[in-house]
Design an enzyme around this catalytic site. Structure first.
Site, mmCIF file in Angstrom:
data_model
loop_
_atom_site.group_PDB
_atom_site.id
_atom_site.type_symbol
_atom_site.label_atom_id
_atom_site.label_comp_id
_atom_site.label_asym_id
_atom_site.label_seq_id
_atom_site.Cartn_x
_atom_site.Cartn_y
_atom_site.Cartn_z
ATOM 1 N N TRP B 102 75.575 2.614 20.969
ATOM 2 C CA TRP B 102 76.916 2.280 21.389
ATOM 3 C C TRP B 102 77.049 3.141 22.799
ATOM 4 O O TRP B 102 77.752 2.591 23.930
ATOM 5 C CB TRP B 102 77.940 2.832 20.620
ATOM 6 C CG TRP B 102 77.807 2.129 19.382
ATOM 7 C CD1 TRP B 102 77.763 2.572 18.001
ATOM 8 C CD2 TRP B 102 78.175 0.436 18.810
ATOM 9 N NE1 TRP B 102 77.737 1.751 17.038
ATOM 10 C CE2 TRP B 102 77.989 0.195 17.833
ATOM 11 C CE3 TRP B 102 78.595 -0.315 19.880
ATOM 12 C CZ2 TRP B 102 78.179 -1.077 17.305
ATOM 13 C CZ3 TRP B 102 78.518 -1.669 19.519
ATOM 14 C CH2 TRP B 102 78.470 -1.975 18.202
ATOM 15 N N ASP B 169 84.187 7.957 23.364
ATOM 16 C CA ASP B 169 84.491 6.848 22.432
ATOM 17 C C ASP B 169 84.348 7.631 20.828
ATOM 18 O O ASP B 169 83.043 8.207 20.491
ATOM 19 C CB ASP B 169 82.984 5.987 22.558
ATOM 20 C CG ASP B 169 82.866 4.782 21.357
ATOM 21 O OD1 ASP B 169 83.903 4.739 20.841
ATOM 22 O OD2 ASP B 169 82.027 3.984 21.515
ATOM 23 N N LYS B 193 87.926 1.433 11.877
ATOM 24 C CA LYS B 193 86.977 2.454 10.769
ATOM 25 C C LYS B 193 88.188 3.321 10.186
ATOM 26 O O LYS B 193 88.668 3.062 9.253
ATOM 27 C CB LYS B 193 86.110 3.528 11.622
ATOM 28 C CG LYS B 193 84.588 2.837 11.619
ATOM 29 C CD LYS B 193 84.447 1.759 12.807
ATOM 30 C CE LYS B 193 82.866 1.565 12.958
ATOM 31 N NZ LYS B 193 82.686 0.677 14.034
HETATM 32 C C1 LIG Z 1 80.935 4.207 18.150
HETATM 33 C C2 LIG Z 1 81.191 2.865 18.517
HETATM 34 N N1 LIG Z 1 81.462 2.619 19.494
HETATM 35 C C3 LIG Z 1 81.708 1.018 19.840
HETATM 36 C C4 LIG Z 1 81.606 0.421 18.755
HETATM 37 C C5 LIG Z 1 82.080 -1.140 19.055
HETATM 38 O O1 LIG Z 1 83.334 -1.512 18.722
HETATM 39 P P1 LIG Z 1 84.100 -3.024 18.939
HETATM 40 O O2 LIG Z 1 83.473 -3.652 18.172
HETATM 41 O O3 LIG Z 1 85.635 -2.551 18.479
HETATM 42 O O4 LIG Z 1 83.949 -3.345 20.377
HETATM 43 C C6 LIG Z 1 81.579 0.547 17.794
HETATM 44 C C7 LIG Z 1 81.432 -0.364 16.462
HETATM 45 O O5 LIG Z 1 80.926 -0.250 15.399
HETATM 46 C C8 LIG Z 1 81.171 1.781 17.514
HETATM 47 O O6 LIG Z 1 80.889 2.399 16.200
HETATM 48 MG MG LIG Z 2 75.059 4.638 17.337
#
Ligand SMILES: Cc1ncc(COP(=O)(O)O)c(C=O)c1O
Ligand SMILES: [Mg+2]
Ligand SMILES: Cc1ncc(COP(=O)(O)O)c(C=O)c1O
Ligand SMILES: [Mg+2]
Ligand SMILES: [Mg+2]
Ligand SMILES: [Mg+2]
Lengths: 360, 360
Positions: B102, B169, B193
């Site tokens: 991510w 994030d 989550k």
């Molecule tokens: C830490 C983290 N950031 C970003 C995301 C992406 O999120 P989204 O699917 O809402 O774009 C996730 C998805 O699991 C995540 O765990």
């Molecule tokens: Mg990761």
């Protein structure tokens, strides 16, 4: 429970059976003993929902094979920007028709991307009509139209013949009448009128016309990436997509777009007939461009407003106040609104006429 | 109905009472005899949901007055792009820490906006740890971190002391532990989550730091516009926001973030104790950087995989396969997962050990 006649302009009425199934899935989905909203979007059950929703769109609108179907986030409002980002080439231009609030916003966002020309507008007359006979330059990348203007209550009676592919915001009339998809570079529509709840937006995307802009597009705004990832690049809005799937399935079982088109014509005819007949009301728009989805009208004499408002509220009618930017009344008659609700409103308008004439 | 222990990594388990209330609202919301998903987002009932959700975030995380709370669409993935678009000045730079999938995506999207420097990375060792003691240039516009790395199972044990505002994030650990919001320019988190279902993303936005980039931002990507419109610039994803509000209310009634932090610590302790004790399992990450949300672990001997998989499935355990990019196992223990579910998994791991030792 008192019956509510739900004329809301969007989010709007959905079929009762859809609401019932959706409610059940929130506690136990597909007999998994798990809620639809607490399982992975990559589980086979949720992937099946996405595929079924896509297939229903393809079937209901006869979408050709060179088009892909995406359910994205951000609303039609983000579509205003991504439409140009994905289809307007760096040195090209796109032409737009200005038919109201939403068209104006589409123009504004597209101008941040590149060269935009407004070839027609009905702003001179309060957006009461749909411009016709305008010139569409053959060297434009696309023509953008708003097929139904939710706020003003106008709708293209016919889609313009265009020498270039069309991009259409069909947020408020998709699935209400047949569409010749191959005329379009792209069709987009927020779910929250004829398709489902707020939270997802349908994009029907011509693949052959993508990848020609000469610009790098951020991942989440890039239709090609979403196509490559089958509309699951990131976590999709599972519940809104599920309810859209149920609603499209309901429409299919009802006989599809041709069947609902007939029902919509009946509802609109009943509504506009009363607006015209009743001396206390006057329609807002040009007769030939009247929307079958949103009937806008005004009181001839505003001093009766309090009485009329109390009467329709008393009759269980909900959601007919005009948009805050326009005022007056707006009866939204989306696919799921039964004819019976239009009849209830017509009845109130007639009783209102009687009361006023007794008083006079 | 067989009890399911739902370890899904997201979308993930939500409190039973939340699912029940959400299910009811889909057929009859606020005793209006209308569904939550078929009424206007501008109705007072839906506006009240939005306000309550915002107020709960403010209360649960002690959000100061110079921050605004937005519920937007597009996922954290669109946040990767908009974070830079709204906070990275045209001539400035931002610094990022690369702690996994991510974080890498956040870096990639931000690079489309401007000057990005990666000041630390744990990619050299399979993202098994959180980099520490790295240098943060004082002239950066912001430092970007991913507080919990959902896929690899690492979590910042402490937030780095930073001379510049942080953008974080927190998709997979928000509301699991206290946050000192004033250290941040912005916090963002997909709902799916600890907060609710997929379909909305929380942004906690420092207002004082907005408007300094020197660029024109498209409407839907512009935090300031969303602030001006109280998170209702366009049709918001009503149902995901409603369920988030219910979940936050559940958390508040439970005692808020300090209470859940304790429960989460208990669950993680039980889980990791078994991973360490049991000779058949080995944890994936550095011990000091273990995530309290996602415990990643592997079989020491993969020949037992079939047996273990059949045993946990038999016990009603769901969702512990590792992410497709990493393999192994991942037990996600988000706020709504009861300790009892962790105990059920631990029990299976112990029974598995016995079975394997009998066979040997
Ligand atoms: C830490 C983290 N950031 C970003 C995301 C992406 O999120 P989204 O699917 O809402 O774009 C996730 C998805 O699991 C995540 O765990
Ligand atoms: Mg990761
Ligand atoms: C024709 C039209 N276009 C666009 C929009 C904006 O849609 P969204 O709220 O999904 O961004 C609307 C909303 O009512 C609409 O009616
Ligand atoms: Mg309009
Ligand atoms: Mg009349
Ligand atoms: Mg061990």
């Amino acid at each position: 429970m008192k019956k509510v006649h739900n004329f809301s302009a969007g989010p709007c009425i959905l079929p009762q059976e859809v609401l019932k199934k959706a409610s059940e899935a929130v506690v136990n989905f597909d007999d998994l003993n798990l809620s639809l909203i607490e399982i992975s979007h990559r589980s086979k059950n949720v992937v099946a929902v996405m595929e079924k929703a896509q297939n229903l769109v393809r079937e209901l609108l006869n979408v050709p094979a060179n088009y892909e179907i995406l359910f994205l986030q951000g609303g039609a409002s983000l579509g205003f920007y991504t439409a140009a980002l994905n289809y307007l080439s760096k040195d090209g231009k796109a032409v737009y028709v200005n038919t109201g609030t939403w068209a104006k916003k589409a123009i504004k966002e597209a101008k941040l991307v590149g060269n935009i020309e407004v070839v027609a507008s009905s702003e001179d007359d309060g957006f009461k009509y749909i411009p016709k006979g305008f010139n569409i330059p053959a060297d434009a990348d696309f023509l953008h139209i708003t097929t139904n203007n939710t706020i003003y209550g106008t709708q293209y009676p016919e889609i313009p013949k265009s020498p270039v592919p069309i991009i259409a915001d069909m947020s408020s009339d998709i699935f209400s009448r047949p569409v010749n998809v191959s005329d379009y570079a792209m069709i987009y529509a927020g779910a929250q009128k004829n398709m489902g709840p707020a939270g997802t937006t349908l994009f029907i995307v011509n693949k052959d016309l993508l990848g020609k802009t000469g610009r790098t597009i951020p991942s989440m705004l890039d239709y090609q990436l979403h196509i490559d990832k089958e509309s699951m690049y990131n976590t999709p809005p599972v519940f809104p997509i599920y309810v859209s799937m149920l609603t499209l399935d309901w429409l299919k079982n009802l006989g599809g777009v041709p069947a609902i088109e007939k029902i919509n014509a009946e509802k609109a005819a009943a509504m506009y007939a009363e607006i015209d007949r009743n001396p206390l009301f006057v329609g807002y728009t040009a007769v030939e461009d009247r929307s079958k989805m949103n009937a806008t009208f005004n009181l001839v004499d505003d001093t009766h407003k309090e009485l009329f408002d109390s009467m329709w509220k008393e009759a269980g009618i909900s959601g007919i106040n005009g948009h805050r930017s326009v005022g007056g009344y707006r009866a939204s008659m989306y696919n799921a609104l039964p004819l019976e609700s239009v009849q209830a409103l017509v009845k109130v308008m007639q009783e209102f006429e009687e009361k006023v004439s007794v008083k006079a």
